[in-house]
Design a protein around this motif. Structure first.
Motif, mmCIF file in Angstrom:
data_model
loop_
_atom_site.group_PDB
_atom_site.id
_atom_site.type_symbol
_atom_site.label_atom_id
_atom_site.label_comp_id
_atom_site.label_asym_id
_atom_site.label_seq_id
_atom_site.Cartn_x
_atom_site.Cartn_y
_atom_site.Cartn_z
ATOM 1 N N THR A 8 0.828 -1.205 0.000
ATOM 2 C CA THR A 8 0.000 0.000 0.000
ATOM 3 C C THR A 8 0.863 1.256 0.000
ATOM 4 O O THR A 8 0.551 2.246 -0.681
ATOM 5 C CB THR A 8 -0.959 0.007 1.205
ATOM 6 N N GLU A 9 1.967 1.238 0.738
ATOM 7 C CA GLU A 9 2.883 2.383 0.733
ATOM 8 C C GLU A 9 3.481 2.582 -0.656
ATOM 9 O O GLU A 9 3.653 3.714 -1.109
ATOM 10 C CB GLU A 9 3.974 2.194 1.777
ATOM 11 N N LEU A 45 -1.588 6.335 6.890
ATOM 12 C CA LEU A 45 -0.493 5.727 6.124
ATOM 13 C C LEU A 45 0.585 6.757 5.794
ATOM 14 O O LEU A 45 1.776 6.477 5.918
ATOM 15 C CB LEU A 45 -1.027 5.088 4.841
ATOM 16 N N LEU A 46 0.179 7.954 5.390
ATOM 17 C CA LEU A 46 1.150 9.001 5.078
ATOM 18 C C LEU A 46 1.920 9.414 6.331
ATOM 19 O O LEU A 46 3.123 9.682 6.259
ATOM 20 C CB LEU A 46 0.458 10.206 4.431
ATOM 21 N N GLN A 47 1.255 9.446 7.473
ATOM 22 C CA GLN A 47 1.946 9.769 8.729
ATOM 23 C C GLN A 47 2.985 8.690 9.066
ATOM 24 O O GLN A 47 4.108 9.006 9.470
ATOM 25 C CB GLN A 47 0.930 9.917 9.873
ATOM 26 N N ARG A 62 -2.639 24.924 5.370
ATOM 27 C CA ARG A 62 -3.583 24.212 6.222
ATOM 28 C C ARG A 62 -3.644 22.737 5.829
ATOM 29 O O ARG A 62 -3.700 21.861 6.690
ATOM 30 C CB ARG A 62 -4.968 24.861 6.104
ATOM 31 N N SER A 63 -3.636 22.466 4.540
ATOM 32 C CA SER A 63 -3.609 21.088 4.050
ATOM 33 C C SER A 63 -2.154 20.666 3.904
ATOM 34 O O SER A 63 -1.422 21.254 3.113
ATOM 35 C CB SER A 63 -4.286 20.984 2.685
ATOM 36 N N HIS A 64 -1.751 19.708 4.673
ATOM 37 C CA HIS A 64 -0.376 19.235 4.568
ATOM 38 C C HIS A 64 -0.146 18.635 3.190
ATOM 39 O O HIS A 64 -0.995 17.926 2.656
ATOM 40 C CB HIS A 64 -0.068 18.189 5.640
ATOM 41 N N VAL A 65 1.014 18.935 2.630
ATOM 42 C CA VAL A 65 1.381 18.416 1.316
ATOM 43 C C VAL A 65 2.536 17.440 1.511
ATOM 44 O O VAL A 65 3.524 17.752 2.180
ATOM 45 C CB VAL A 65 1.788 19.563 0.365
ATOM 46 N N TYR A 66 2.375 16.260 0.942
ATOM 47 C CA TYR A 66 3.390 15.208 1.063
ATOM 48 C C TYR A 66 4.102 15.031 -0.272
ATOM 49 O O TYR A 66 3.504 15.190 -1.331
ATOM 50 C CB TYR A 66 2.739 13.879 1.464
ATOM 51 N N GLN A 67 5.386 14.697 -0.182
ATOM 52 C CA GLN A 67 6.130 14.350 -1.393
ATOM 53 C C GLN A 67 7.046 13.179 -1.067
ATOM 54 O O GLN A 67 7.440 12.987 0.090
ATOM 55 C CB GLN A 67 6.916 15.523 -1.938
ATOM 56 N N ALA A 68 7.364 12.407 -2.070
ATOM 57 C CA ALA A 68 8.232 11.245 -1.883
ATOM 58 C C ALA A 68 9.606 11.706 -1.419
ATOM 59 O O ALA A 68 10.164 12.653 -1.965
ATOM 60 C CB ALA A 68 8.344 10.453 -3.182
ATOM 61 N N ALA A 69 10.128 11.046 -0.398
ATOM 62 C CA ALA A 69 11.475 11.356 0.105
ATOM 63 C C ALA A 69 12.491 10.396 -0.485
ATOM 64 O O ALA A 69 13.688 10.538 -0.273
ATOM 65 C CB ALA A 69 11.494 11.285 1.632
#
Length: 126
Positions: A8-9, A45-47, A62-69
């Motif tokens: 899933t990740e 899952l993102l956390q 306000r909306s956290h934005v995620y990006q691949a590390a």
């Protein structure tokens, strides 16, 4: 850094690799195209992925934005290496023979394989 993303990740990483930095809602909507996933599940899952250093989080808006590390290439190399070791006892030849024997390979793919083999014989890489 040992990469051990779950299936899933990996699906979430695919969304981030294809679309760049994304909100939880965007990732969740992308996941829902293939299987029903709740927003809070995607958020959790993102956390977890953030704790595992698989993604980075921008907390400015306000909306956290995620990006691949991690890059797609380094993840593929790590997972393939692990798969090669555990499934084919480290033999790349066995892996390639199995892959070529089980699937129809196009003439274009065979040309690319020949080119890669020629480069490897000359001591170069892709």
């Amino acid at each position: 850094m040992p990469l051990k993303p779950t299936e899933t990740e990996l699906e979430i990483l695919q969304v981030l690799w294809q679309n760049g930095p994304s909100t939880v809602r965007f990732v969740n909507e992308a996941q829902n195209k293939t299987k029903e996933t709740g927003y809070t599940t995607t958020l959790k899952l993102l956390q977890i992925m953030h704790e595992k250093n698989l993604v980075r989080r921008d907390e400015e808006s306000r909306s956290h934005v995620y990006q691949a590390a991690v890059t797609e290439e380094e993840t593929q190399q790590h997972l393939l290496g692990r798969f090669l070791d555990t499934t084919f006892r480290g033999s790349a030849m066995k892996l390639v023979m199995q892959a070529l024997g089980n699937h129809t390979t196009t003439p274009e793919e065979l040309d690319q394989i020949r080119t890669l083999l020629n480069q490897l014989e000359k001591g170069g890489h892709q």
